[in-house]
Enzyme design. Structure first.
Site, PDB file in Angstrom:
ATOM      1  N   GLN A  24      39.153  45.441  43.925  1.00 19.25           N
ATOM      2  CA  GLN A  24      38.602  46.011  45.250  1.00 19.25           C
ATOM      3  C   GLN A  24      38.216  45.206  46.347  1.00 19.25           C
ATOM      4  OE1 GLN A  24      38.491  49.220  45.122  1.00 19.25           O
ATOM      5  NE2 GLN A  24      38.809  49.841  42.915  1.00 19.25           N
ATOM      6  N   ASP A  60      37.230  39.164  39.457  1.00 20.45           N
ATOM      7  CA  ASP A  60      38.351  40.310  39.663  1.00 20.45           C
ATOM      8  C   ASP A  60      37.946  41.021  41.097  1.00 20.45           C
ATOM      9  OD1 ASP A  60      39.228  42.941  39.768  1.00 20.45           O
ATOM     10  OD2 ASP A  60      37.998  43.711  38.001  1.00 20.45           O
ATOM     11  N   LYS A  80      46.236  48.781  45.242  1.00 18.80           N
ATOM     12  CA  LYS A  80      45.118  49.276  45.981  1.00 18.80           C
ATOM     13  C   LYS A  80      45.248  48.683  47.480  1.00 18.80           C
ATOM     14  CE  LYS A  80      42.552  49.091  41.841  1.00 18.80           C
ATOM     15  NZ  LYS A  80      42.225  50.485  41.193  1.00 18.80           N
ATOM     16  N   HIS A 121      34.746  46.677  35.724  1.00 22.44           N
ATOM     17  CA  HIS A 121      35.792  47.634  35.231  1.00 22.44           C
ATOM     18  C   HIS A 121      36.135  47.373  33.903  1.00 22.44           C
ATOM     19  CE1 HIS A 121      39.860  49.416  35.420  1.00 22.44           C
ATOM     20  NE2 HIS A 121      39.461  50.158  36.202  1.00 22.44           N
ATOM     21  N   CYS A 123      36.474  53.929  34.491  1.00 23.58           N
ATOM     22  CA  CYS A 123      36.632  52.823  33.445  1.00 23.58           C
ATOM     23  C   CYS A 123      35.633  51.819  33.640  1.00 23.58           C
ATOM     24  CB  CYS A 123      37.998  52.217  34.085  1.00 23.58           C
ATOM     25  SG  CYS A 123      39.515  53.232  33.667  1.00 23.58           S
TER      26      CYS A 123
HETATM   27  N1  PMP Z   1      39.339  46.000  38.464  1.00 30.81           N
HETATM   28  C1  PMP Z   1      38.661  46.771  39.202  1.00 30.81           C
HETATM   29  C2  PMP Z   1      37.477  46.569  39.811  1.00 30.81           C
HETATM   30  C3  PMP Z   1      39.438  47.920  39.458  1.00 30.81           C
HETATM   31  O1  PMP Z   1      38.857  48.940  40.434  1.00 30.81           O
HETATM   32  C4  PMP Z   1      40.720  48.222  38.991  1.00 30.81           C
HETATM   33  C5  PMP Z   1      41.545  49.493  39.043  1.00 30.81           C
HETATM   34  N2  PMP Z   1      40.651  50.569  38.905  1.00 30.81           N
HETATM   35  C6  PMP Z   1      41.150  47.328  38.087  1.00 30.81           C
HETATM   36  C7  PMP Z   1      40.351  46.111  37.706  1.00 30.81           C
HETATM   37  C8  PMP Z   1      42.505  47.319  37.226  1.00 30.81           C
HETATM   38  O2  PMP Z   1      43.524  47.288  38.147  1.00 30.81           O
HETATM   39  P1  PMP Z   1      44.874  47.873  37.660  1.00 30.81           P
HETATM   40  O3  PMP Z   1      44.879  49.166  36.928  1.00 30.81           O
HETATM   41  O4  PMP Z   1      45.621  47.901  38.804  1.00 30.81           O
HETATM   42  O5  PMP Z   1      45.736  46.851  36.681  1.00 30.81           O
END
Ligand code: PMP
Length: 404
Positions: free
Chosen positions: A201, A198, A224, A121, A362
């Site tokens: 998920q 990270d 999440k 991401h 993203c």
């Molecule tokens: N890493 C992953 C794999 C994600 O899916 C997300 C959220 N879409 C993020 C990082 C970023 O998280 P946040 O927008 O809650 O800071």
């Protein structure tokens, strides 16, 4: 292993909603999950009964709020198998990665290497690009196979004596692929690198034990995990946090401040400048309590069954391209429909009450890897039912017919 989805669903008030006159079918939980009543009520209760700023008062409400706030740190620590001093509150997963990248970046030199993967991401790419721009470090991306699996051999081949950091997602937000993070961490440690996982998920999908993974840092977001927005967690091994320079300066993160010098508080408070997201921390605590009362393996099984059912019904649909079919994956279906833009697919599905995401998620390097500019994504959560999975497939078939 049976999960009572109807009982769990009843805890989520928003699922009673209608959209365009149809029952809401919420398949966008990988972006942000809905909240059980326990979370909503815990935050409301705090605001109505026991709210003040933390750490700095001697009055009753300040003490009560501080106790509630710090009790969640212990809860989070237990939830991931850490010590409470290893749990740092941030405002989200993104901030947690930035905190680590900026801290580690202070001691990196031009030519030092950071290994990421093609399935990251942007939250786990851009903070490292900052270090490429500002420090001259080299970014390397471990490749992903056509199936959407991380090529472990290629990853190992990228590790050198210049590798300083490895930063990898536990589970891809697009492919759903679950990465073998324990093996990835071991290989990185053998090369002498520091590891960040990270888990934004990954932690939603399955219970996580950070000590078993052995990563130096593990990050995730509250929203999440059925908790509120505005709160994220950075787990860092005690010895790593002790070495990490502070991220932001302000109140609460200092030891003493004088005209000439400053000293810092010990971790985790060293990394928590200013008034923290107090209510959000309390909400996250309620989400963790709520989840702790569920059978998380049964939930994982339930979600996998929903995914399997949808894949089976869509089997043979030659107009559908599914991105990511790893053997070990969470319940995320990323797809394109021949002849239709992903945004149009999402908008038509919305007319049927079905909420899916569309775009690059993203993850632009990953989109490029699979030769698409965007995809639609249906992500399944504990509250989705088999009937909803069927309604999604029915709506998708009608959507495809519209474009055919
Ligand atoms: N890493 C992953 C794999 C994600 O899916 C997300 C959220 N879409 C993020 C990082 C970023 O998280 P946040 O927008 O809650 O800071």
């Amino acid at each position: 292993m049976v999960f009572d989805v109807q009982a769990a669903r009843a805890e989520f008030p928003i699922l009673q909603r209608q959209v365009h006159g149809k029952p809401l079918i919420y398949l966008d939980s990988a972006a942000s999950a809905q909240k059980p009543r326990a979370v909503i009520e815990a935050m409301t209760r705090a605001m109505e009964n026991s709210y003040a700023n933390v750490h700095r008062g001697l009055h009753t409400l300040a003490n009560e709020t501080t106790d509630a706030y710090e009790a969640v740190r212990r809860k989070v620590a237990d939830f991931i198998g850490a010590d409470e001093k290893e749990v740092v509150y941030t405002k989200g997963g993104t901030e947690a990665v930035n905190l680590v990248a900026q801290g580690l970046g202070m001691s990196l030199s031009p030519g030092d290497e950071i290994v990421l993967t093609e399935m990251e991401h942007h939250a786990n790419i851009v903070p490292w690009h900052f270090l490429r721009e500002r420090k001259g470090v080299v970014l390397k991306f471990a490749p992903v196979t056509d199936e959407g699996v991380l090529d472990l051999e290629a990853y190992q081949g990228l590790l050198t004596d210049r590798t300083r950091v490895v930063a990898v997602s536990h589970m891809s937000n697009v492919l759903g692929t679950i990465n073998p993070v324990t093996d990835i961490t071991r290989m990185a440690h053998e090369a002498g690198a520091v590891v960040l996982i990270d888990g934004c998920q990954g932690i939603v999908h399955k219970p996580v034990d950070v000590k078993a993974i052995d990563a130096d840092f593990y990050v995730f977001s509250g929203h999440k995990l059925y908790g509120p927005t505005g709160i994220g967690i950075l787990y860092g091994k005690a010895e790593q946090l002790a070495k990490l320079p502070p991220y932001q300066g302000g109140g609460e993160m200092i030891g003493t401040v004088s005209i000439d010098e400053i000293s810092y508080a010990d971790p985790p408070h060293r990394f928590e400048a200013g008034t923290p997201p107090i209510l959000e921390v309390i909400g996250l605590g309620a989400a963790i309590d709520w989840l702790a009362g569920q059978d998380r393996y049964a939930i994982a099984h339930h979600e996998a069954e929903l995914y399997r059912h949808v894949r089976e019904r869509l089997n043979g649909a030659n107009w559908l391209k599914v991105i990511g079919d790893a053997p070990d994956k969470g319940a995320i279906l990323s797809f394109t429909v021949e002849g239709a833009h992903a945004h149009d697919v999402a908008q038509i599905l919305d007319r049927y009450g079905v909420a899916v995401r569309a775009g690059t998620h993203c993850a632009e390097p990953l989109m490029r890897r699979f030769g698409v500019t965007s995809s639609a994504r249906a992500s399944f959560a504990l509250y989705n039912t088999q009937e909803e999975a069927d309604a999604f497939v029915d709506a998708l078939l009608k959507t495809q017919a519209f474009f055919a």
